[in-house]
Design a protein around this motif. Structure first.
Motif, PDB file in Angstrom:
ATOM      1  N   PHE A   1       1.567 -12.839   2.373  1.00 17.96           N
ATOM      2  CA  PHE A   1       0.274 -13.479   2.647  1.00 17.96           C
ATOM      3  C   PHE A   1       0.336 -14.949   2.252  1.00 17.96           C
ATOM      4  O   PHE A   1       0.759 -15.290   1.139  1.00 17.96           O
ATOM      5  CB  PHE A   1      -0.851 -12.781   1.877  1.00 17.96           C
ATOM      6  CG  PHE A   1      -1.259 -11.471   2.484  1.00 17.96           C
ATOM      7  CD1 PHE A   1      -0.570 -10.295   2.177  1.00 17.96           C
ATOM      8  CD2 PHE A   1      -2.318 -11.399   3.380  1.00 17.96           C
ATOM      9  CE1 PHE A   1      -0.941  -9.084   2.740  1.00 17.96           C
ATOM     10  CE2 PHE A   1      -2.703 -10.189   3.952  1.00 17.96           C
ATOM     11  CZ  PHE A   1      -2.015  -9.030   3.636  1.00 17.96           C
TER      12      PHE A   1
ATOM     13  N   LEU B   1       0.804  -4.654  -4.563  1.00 19.32           N
ATOM     14  CA  LEU B   1       0.542  -6.099  -4.478  1.00 19.32           C
ATOM     15  C   LEU B   1       1.490  -6.780  -5.466  1.00 19.32           C
ATOM     16  O   LEU B   1       1.485  -6.439  -6.648  1.00 19.32           O
ATOM     17  CB  LEU B   1      -0.915  -6.354  -4.883  1.00 19.32           C
ATOM     18  CG  LEU B   1      -1.556  -7.726  -4.650  1.00 19.32           C
ATOM     19  CD1 LEU B   1      -3.054  -7.619  -4.898  1.00 19.32           C
ATOM     20  CD2 LEU B   1      -0.986  -8.821  -5.495  1.00 19.32           C
TER      21      LEU B   1
ATOM     22  N   TYR C   1      -7.619 -12.580  -1.257  1.00 16.66           N
ATOM     23  CA  TYR C   1      -7.250 -11.257  -1.776  1.00 16.66           C
ATOM     24  C   TYR C   1      -8.080 -10.088  -1.228  1.00 16.66           C
ATOM     25  O   TYR C   1      -7.567  -8.961  -1.216  1.00 16.66           O
ATOM     26  CB  TYR C   1      -7.204 -11.279  -3.307  1.00 16.66           C
ATOM     27  CG  TYR C   1      -6.050 -12.144  -3.790  1.00 16.66           C
ATOM     28  CD1 TYR C   1      -4.736 -11.725  -3.607  1.00 16.66           C
ATOM     29  CD2 TYR C   1      -6.268 -13.391  -4.362  1.00 16.66           C
ATOM     30  CE1 TYR C   1      -3.670 -12.518  -3.998  1.00 16.66           C
ATOM     31  CE2 TYR C   1      -5.209 -14.192  -4.758  1.00 16.66           C
ATOM     32  CZ  TYR C   1      -3.905 -13.761  -4.574  1.00 16.66           C
ATOM     33  OH  TYR C   1      -2.850 -14.544  -4.953  1.00 16.66           O
TER      34      TYR C   1
ATOM     35  N   VAL D   1      -5.919  -8.856   1.380  1.00 15.56           N
ATOM     36  CA  VAL D   1      -4.770  -8.120   0.827  1.00 15.56           C
ATOM     37  C   VAL D   1      -5.224  -6.717   0.420  1.00 15.56           C
ATOM     38  O   VAL D   1      -4.561  -5.716   0.732  1.00 15.56           O
ATOM     39  CB  VAL D   1      -4.171  -8.880  -0.383  1.00 15.56           C
ATOM     40  CG1 VAL D   1      -2.982  -8.110  -0.950  1.00 15.56           C
ATOM     41  CG2 VAL D   1      -3.771 -10.308   0.001  1.00 15.56           C
TER      42      VAL D   1
END
Ligand SMILES: Cc1cc2nc3c(=O)[nH]c(=O)nc-3n(C[C@H](O)[C@H](O)[C@H](O)COP(=O)(O)O)c2cc1C
Length: 219
Positions: free
Chosen positions: A115, A160, A141, A144
């Motif tokens: 990302f 993550l 985020y 994500v």
């Protein structure tokens, strides 16, 4: 794949670091990326992009970079636990062993989602407060996290990771990420080798949430 409820998905979304090399079908990957695209962002600008890394040579290089950082982090982490209660040391050792596995098999992970974010187009309302700024991350985020939850729903393991952000220049060069984009996270995904997602351990709500004023018991 049986459907999973949202609360169950959130409550079992633990870090899965032991992943099989089997490929992830394109339609599954597409649903994961689409879930990421649904995330909110300041002004709906969506100042993030994701590079879906499947190329073996690129994953191998990411793996080298990741492993160097992971092993340094892991050694430091264990040293900090000198004298800590046995239960905590054992739990940490289990986590670090799984982390070692990921670091040593990073290249075999079928997909790594990298990302990236563009700081020039982000709404950063805490930029001038003289402390570390976190608001920009709130436009990245959630995407994500949506991808992680979608992986959970698809039966894919994932975690993550942010260690590769330490070597942003190399990652940007490897993946042709242009200026001024930076890197925010790398998420290895793949089908789990073992049980995959499952019970998580978190602080109770009573310790995290307050009623009307800091420190006031919520319930
Ligand atoms: C901001 C952030 C950075 C993280 N970076 C890494 C990482 O670089 N490598 C890794 O293996 N796990 C990483 N993790 C995963 C955490 O270690 C994991 O979520 C935490 O230990 C809780 O574990 P659990 O979800 O299995 O309960 C990161 C998580 C977050 C939220």
């Amino acid at each position: 794949m049986p459907e999973i409820g949202l609360y169950e998905a959130m409550g079992t979304l633990r870090a899965v670091r032991r992943l099989r090399p089997d490929p992830v079908p394109d339609d599954v990957l597409r649903r994961v990326l689409e879930a990421a695209s649904w995330a909110p962002s300041g002004g709906n600008v969506q100042p993030w992009r994701v590079v879906v890394v499947r190329d073996a040579e690129k994953k191998a290089r990411l793996g080298e970079l990741y492993a160097a950082r992971w092993h340094a982090y892991s050694a430091q982490h264990m040293a900090q636990l000198e004298g800590a209660p046995d239960a905590l040391r054992e739990r940490t050792q289990r986590m670090l062993a799984a982390g070692d596995h990921l670091a040593d098999h990073f290249a075999e992970t079928p997909v790594v989602l990298v990302f990236a974010f563009n700081p020039k187009i982000m709404a950063i309302t805490d930029a001038k407060l003289g402390r570390i700024s976190v608001v920009g991350g709130a436009s990245i985020y959630p995407a994500v996290q949506n991808a992680l939850l979608a992986c959970r729903a698809e039966g894919l393991g994932c975690v993550l990771t942010t260690l590769l952000c330490e070597c942003e220049a190399e990652v940007r060069a490897l993946l042709a990420i242009p200026e001024p984009w930076g890197t925010a996270a790398a998420v290895p995904i793949g089908y789990p080798r073992l049980r995959g997602h499952g019970p998580i351990s978190r602080r109770p709500v009573a310790k995290l949430a307050f009623a009307d004023a800091w420190g006031e018991a919520w319930e």
